[in-house]
Design a protein around this motif. Structure first.
Motif, PDB file in Angstrom:
ATOM      1  N   VAL A 110      47.894  53.075  44.330  1.00 34.85           N
ATOM      2  CA  VAL A 110      48.705  52.030  43.710  1.00 34.85           C
ATOM      3  C   VAL A 110      48.716  52.488  41.926  1.00 34.85           C
ATOM      4  O   VAL A 110      47.910  53.132  41.615  1.00 34.85           O
ATOM      5  CB  VAL A 110      47.754  50.742  43.569  1.00 34.85           C
ATOM      6  CG1 VAL A 110      48.386  49.558  42.849  1.00 34.85           C
ATOM      7  CG2 VAL A 110      47.503  50.203  44.998  1.00 34.85           C
ATOM      8  N   ARG A 165      53.865  53.400  52.918  1.00 36.49           N
ATOM      9  CA  ARG A 165      53.143  52.185  53.439  1.00 36.49           C
ATOM     10  C   ARG A 165      53.933  51.412  54.464  1.00 36.49           C
ATOM     11  O   ARG A 165      54.983  51.594  54.434  1.00 36.49           O
ATOM     12  CB  ARG A 165      53.288  51.213  52.069  1.00 36.49           C
ATOM     13  CG  ARG A 165      52.171  51.858  50.938  1.00 36.49           C
ATOM     14  CD  ARG A 165      50.875  51.582  51.213  1.00 36.49           C
ATOM     15  NE  ARG A 165      50.445  50.026  50.873  1.00 36.49           N
ATOM     16  CZ  ARG A 165      49.485  49.583  51.401  1.00 36.49           C
ATOM     17  NH1 ARG A 165      48.554  50.419  52.003  1.00 36.49           N
ATOM     18  NH2 ARG A 165      49.137  48.378  50.813  1.00 36.49           N
ATOM     19  N   PRO A 194      45.448  52.194  49.828  1.00 34.75           N
ATOM     20  CA  PRO A 194      46.673  52.336  49.198  1.00 34.75           C
ATOM     21  C   PRO A 194      46.507  53.253  47.825  1.00 34.75           C
ATOM     22  O   PRO A 194      45.558  53.285  47.315  1.00 34.75           O
ATOM     23  CB  PRO A 194      46.898  50.830  48.877  1.00 34.75           C
ATOM     24  CG  PRO A 194      45.503  50.020  48.668  1.00 34.75           C
ATOM     25  CD  PRO A 194      44.814  50.833  49.777  1.00 34.75           C
ATOM     26  N   ALA A 248      41.064  51.227  46.088  1.00 35.36           N
ATOM     27  CA  ALA A 248      42.508  51.746  46.201  1.00 35.36           C
ATOM     28  C   ALA A 248      42.368  52.973  45.272  1.00 35.36           C
ATOM     29  O   ALA A 248      41.478  53.172  44.611  1.00 35.36           O
ATOM     30  CB  ALA A 248      43.331  50.848  45.247  1.00 35.36           C
ATOM     31  N   GLU A 301      52.273  48.927  41.631  1.00 33.65           N
ATOM     32  CA  GLU A 301      52.954  49.225  42.812  1.00 33.65           C
ATOM     33  C   GLU A 301      52.363  50.019  43.701  1.00 33.65           C
ATOM     34  O   GLU A 301      51.834  50.947  43.530  1.00 33.65           O
ATOM     35  CB  GLU A 301      54.410  49.763  42.573  1.00 33.65           C
ATOM     36  CG  GLU A 301      55.344  49.214  41.590  1.00 33.65           C
ATOM     37  CD  GLU A 301      56.014  47.782  42.214  1.00 33.65           C
ATOM     38  OE1 GLU A 301      55.935  47.732  43.356  1.00 33.65           O
ATOM     39  OE2 GLU A 301      56.340  46.901  41.230  1.00 33.65           O
ATOM     40  N   ASP A 302      52.363  49.705  45.309  1.00 39.36           N
ATOM     41  CA  ASP A 302      51.538  50.310  46.077  1.00 39.36           C
ATOM     42  C   ASP A 302      52.660  51.660  46.363  1.00 39.36           C
ATOM     43  O   ASP A 302      53.776  51.222  47.068  1.00 39.36           O
ATOM     44  CB  ASP A 302      51.139  49.816  47.341  1.00 39.36           C
ATOM     45  CG  ASP A 302      52.284  48.949  47.987  1.00 39.36           C
ATOM     46  OD1 ASP A 302      53.219  48.553  47.431  1.00 39.36           O
ATOM     47  OD2 ASP A 302      51.997  48.481  49.075  1.00 39.36           O
TER      48      ASP A 302
END
Lengths: 192, 148
Positions: free
Chosen positions: A16, A46, A14, A69, A21-22
């Protein structure tokens, strides 16, 4: 602390923001093999059925690349597809190194590249490659010194072959060993 | 006080002494780390509501008091950019350091019921100082890379 990651492990991580927040997920790595640098990432949305995002994340906008991440300051770090990022993929040596051979300067084929090893942290670099080597199975070899990349092969100094590792845990020692060896050789050349 | 101890407390309207709902969760904001709002389960008011911390009159050991019911906002009407948006609820979210390393899941939040300031975030294995909180979003709670 230096951490090494396989490039394939970065894919699907991800993206981030520091606000938690992703905003995207890594689809692929924009990689400059000749300079050993990561130029950035291509992205997908996502979620299970989300398609590609026509946006890229350039390295200068990455806050940190971690084991779990890719961190960015804000969602503004994602750039719309632009010509600079596109051309990076087209450049010779900037494309895909998977499946090409690694050969020493004196002409020994060490194996076929199956993955790149990324040294994470504030300024990540390609620290080496994972090779499928005939007779030895999978080995991790560090890169240092003069490395030349074409669409067919990556040419590395002969010393590279003597500093391979079997696991990511022991890769750091191998990379350090090769670095010292090449420094020593360079010094000896100067003294001659 | 630990936030899990506050969960289930009644939210009481001072003007009528009626129970408006119960505390179910909270939202956090960073720098300085503080509770920005309380998430409530309300009876007969159509689902979930949010009470901004500034509208809390008093946070007692058994009840939270509020001047009147007009201070409650429907959760659905809160826009995503706002500090009291449910995305900023930390409980159950993964902790990520700003270096991109996962460090467990937030189980509880220790806070000062007078000021709302958050002193610690607790996971099963670790605790993080409120000073290290960088942000809380829909995906993760981000902390500075300093503590280990």
């Amino acid at each position: 602390m230096t951490t090494y990651l396989r490039a394939s492990e970065i894919i699907r991580k991800p993206v981030v923001t520091l606000g938690g927040e992703d905003v995207a997920q890594v689809k692929d790595i924009l990689f400059d093999a000749s300079k050993g640098r990561i130029r950035g990432f291509t992205l997908t949305g996502r979620g299970l059925l989300s398609g590609p995002l026509h946006r890229e994340l350039l390295w200068r906008n990455v806050h940190r690349l971690g084991p779990d991440a890719v961190m960015v300051r804000t969602g503004n770090a994602l750039e719309d597809d632009d010509s600079t990022a596109q051309s990076a993929v087209e450049e010779p040596g900037g494309g895909n190194v998977l499946g090409i051979a690694m050969t020493t300067r004196s002409g020994t084929r060490l194996g076929t590249i199956t993955d790149a090893i990324i040294e994470t942290g504030a300024t990540p670099v390609v620290a080496g490659y994972e090779l499928e080597s005939p007779g030895h199975g999978s080995v991790l070899v560090p890169v240092a010194g003069p490395v030349t990349v074409s669409s067919e092969r990556v040419l590395v100094p002969d010393e590279t072959a003597e500093h391979s590792a079997g696991t990511l845990e022991s890769f750091g020692t191998a990379a350090e060993g090769l670095r010292r060896r090449l420094e020593q050789d360079a010094q000896e050349k100067q003294e001659d | 006080m630990l936030f899990t101890r506050a969960q289930g407390e009644d939210v009481v309207e001072l003007s009528s002494a009626a129970t408006l709902g119960t505390v179910t969760a909270c939202t956090l904001a960073p720098s300085p780390a503080r509770i920005s709002g309380l998430r409530l389960k309300t009876r007969g008011r159509g689902g979930r509501h949010m009470l901004a911390w500034k509208d809390v009159e008093s946070f007692g050991p058994d009840a939270v008091t509020v001047r009147d019911a007009s201070r409650l906002r429907r959760e659905k009407e809160i826009e995503s950019g706002q500090q009291t948006h449910p995305d900023h609820d930390p409980i159950g979210k993964p902790v990520l350091t700003e270096a991109g390393e996962a460090r467990g899941t937030v189980l509880d939040v220790e806070f000062d019921e007078q000021t709302g300031r958050v002193s610690r975030l607790l996971t099963a294995e670790e605790q993080f100082s409120g000073d290290d909180l960088v942000g809380v979003g829909g995906y993760a709670v981000v902390v500075g890379d300093t503590s280990r």
